[in-house]
Design a protein around this motif. Sequence first.
Motif, mmCIF file in Angstrom:
data_model
loop_
_atom_site.group_PDB
_atom_site.id
_atom_site.type_symbol
_atom_site.label_atom_id
_atom_site.label_comp_id
_atom_site.label_asym_id
_atom_site.label_seq_id
_atom_site.Cartn_x
_atom_site.Cartn_y
_atom_site.Cartn_z
ATOM 1 N N ALA A 6 0.842 -1.205 0.000
ATOM 2 C CA ALA A 6 0.000 0.000 0.000
ATOM 3 C C ALA A 6 0.874 1.250 0.000
ATOM 4 O O ALA A 6 1.668 1.460 0.919
ATOM 5 N N LYS A 7 0.750 2.057 -1.053
ATOM 6 C CA LYS A 7 1.476 3.325 -1.113
ATOM 7 C C LYS A 7 0.513 4.461 -0.782
ATOM 8 O O LYS A 7 -0.605 4.500 -1.323
ATOM 9 N N PHE A 8 0.924 5.342 0.118
ATOM 10 C CA PHE A 8 0.078 6.480 0.476
ATOM 11 C C PHE A 8 0.745 7.771 0.013
ATOM 12 O O PHE A 8 1.908 8.032 0.333
ATOM 13 N N ARG A 184 9.904 13.600 -9.873
ATOM 14 C CA ARG A 184 8.820 14.002 -8.965
ATOM 15 C C ARG A 184 7.641 13.028 -9.055
ATOM 16 O O ARG A 184 7.312 12.526 -10.128
ATOM 17 N N GLY A 185 7.026 12.778 -7.928
ATOM 18 C CA GLY A 185 5.922 11.816 -7.887
ATOM 19 C C GLY A 185 6.412 10.378 -7.834
ATOM 20 O O GLY A 185 5.637 9.427 -7.962
ATOM 21 N N GLY A 186 7.723 10.205 -7.605
ATOM 22 C CA GLY A 186 8.343 8.884 -7.742
ATOM 23 C C GLY A 186 8.030 7.872 -6.652
ATOM 24 O O GLY A 186 8.427 6.702 -6.777
ATOM 25 N N SER A 187 7.318 8.246 -5.596
ATOM 26 C CA SER A 187 6.960 7.236 -4.592
ATOM 27 C C SER A 187 6.054 6.169 -5.207
ATOM 28 O O SER A 187 6.041 5.016 -4.758
ATOM 29 N N ASP A 188 5.315 6.561 -6.242
ATOM 30 C CA ASP A 188 4.487 5.575 -6.961
ATOM 31 C C ASP A 188 5.376 4.466 -7.534
ATOM 32 O O ASP A 188 4.983 3.300 -7.585
ATOM 33 N N ILE A 189 6.575 4.865 -7.997
ATOM 34 C CA ILE A 189 7.492 3.881 -8.590
ATOM 35 C C ILE A 189 8.015 2.948 -7.492
ATOM 36 O O ILE A 189 8.056 1.731 -7.669
ATOM 37 N N ALA A 242 -2.007 13.034 -16.682
ATOM 38 C CA ALA A 242 -2.918 12.574 -15.631
ATOM 39 C C ALA A 242 -2.028 12.093 -14.488
ATOM 40 O O ALA A 242 -1.648 10.931 -14.405
ATOM 41 N N SER A 243 -1.668 13.048 -13.631
ATOM 42 C CA SER A 243 -0.550 12.839 -12.704
ATOM 43 C C SER A 243 -0.895 11.949 -11.516
ATOM 44 O O SER A 243 -0.073 11.777 -10.623
ATOM 45 N N VAL A 244 -2.084 11.384 -11.506
ATOM 46 C CA VAL A 244 -2.480 10.591 -10.339
ATOM 47 C C VAL A 244 -1.548 9.408 -10.112
ATOM 48 O O VAL A 244 -1.300 9.003 -8.981
ATOM 49 N N LEU A 245 -0.972 8.872 -11.176
ATOM 50 C CA LEU A 245 0.005 7.786 -11.018
ATOM 51 C C LEU A 245 1.187 8.067 -11.931
ATOM 52 O O LEU A 245 1.016 8.329 -13.124
HETATM 53 MG MG MG Z 1 1.706 11.307 -6.709
#
Ligand code: MG
Length: 445
Positions: A6-8, A184-189, A242-245
């Motif tokens: 689970a990623k938050f 940026r946003g790399g926690s998704d990765i 669509a930056s959600v992911l």
């Molecule tokens: Mg993000």
Amino acid sequence: MGIKVAKFGGSSLADAAQFRKVRAIVEADPARRYVIPSAPGKRDKHDHKITDLLYKCHELAQEKRPFGEVFALVKKRYLTICSELGLSLDLIPDLTEIEARIGAGASADYTASRGEFLNGKILAAYLGFTFLDAATLIFFDAEGRFDAEKTQRVLSRELARYPRAVIPGFYGSTPEGHVRTFSRGGSDITGAIVARGINATLYENWTDVPGFLMADPRIVKNPKPIREITYRELRELAYMGASVLHEEAIFPVREAKIPINIKNTNDPDAPGTLIVNDNGNLQTRGSITGIAGLKGFTIIAVEKTLMHSELGFGRKLLSVIEAHGISFEHMPSGIATISLVIADSQLNSKLDKVLVDIDRVCEPDSIEVFHDIALITTVGLGMAYTPGIAAKLFTALAQGGINVRMIDQGSSEINIIVGIENKDFEEAMRRIYYAFVPQTTEPEC
Ligand code: MG
Ligand code: ADP
Ligand code: ASP
């Protein structure tokens, strides 16, 4: 029982109240054994993301300007979360060391990564999970590329030793032991890599919206959530804003056939969006899946009579932009024209030199340049099987008086891309959305 990772995201961990929701979610399902936090995000529109504050501290330190005031905001946020959660965790030694290292010239990557590092420590203490530093689990090679092989080897070995752990998102380490971040946003990765590493049955990506929506909610009011989307469709949308992911989060899990579920931390019982492999059934569903877009492109349109019969024309044109270190997004062509669609961030100040070189190498009849272009992609696996999609899309734009500067359709026929002027971007998004999702009440355009 399978394992869920689970990623938050940042907004899901922006303050103590959000941490409480996260704990309730994790505790509601014992399969949620590995948790990936982002750094705290904005608590409201006017707030700052911790990552942005840390980059600011680094920038000020590099300019030899005082950064203590900005760092104090970072410190306060973490200490407030700890005290409001009633944790006995003492973050002062970490905060003191981080501040000293920034002052002593620590890298931007190290500085930014501390947002996730500190949040990971807090979340681990709050959940009663083991804290595992991502620098010991996620690796980059000497060229700075993600090292999938080494990471997989170490992750599968280490995670087997810890049944429940928190692993901060966004960063890993280089062979020299330096911290390196994803973009940026790399926690998704990170979440996707951990899901792959532990061979999870599901990768849950918890955020602040009810799943992947058919359009950007900052532009279209209350867009419909997408219940199920294929990796291919999602990649097209994520790549186009669509930056959600993060678009790179798809690769590790797709290979291992691990589905991704995008869920809303503020409404955990809602189904969210399930990202799946294309099983063939979806082709029959018709219509479109979603819309996304980005501003900030330039079109270079090159025209030359008999271009189609000149062997090597395309190669010469592309060799020019390659020589300038520029990559292109699209290259629609006709009998006597080729257009290159290039992101402004790629062109920087190179445009004049590029035009001179195209003129010299390709000897075209004319070169035209269109600035301030936005691209909108309309995506749907069912599009190729549904007549009239293009007609509907272009009618919607025409009715809005929107001038289309470029049209491109990928050969896989799962999307149609239009180039329009930046100023028409928001209106075009809304026009396309409402053409495909008729409203029961009049939309507020
Ligand atoms: Mg993000
Ligand atoms: P997190 O901090 O959880 O990683 P992000 O801010 O990275 O969250 O991504 C979620 C945001 O993405 C939403 O708040 C929304 O503003 C934006 N967004 C853009 N396009 C879409 C879309 N098609 N569907 C859902 N959210 C979108
Ligand atoms: N905190 C990082 C960022 O703001 C990474 C992430 O949130 O995924 O980009």
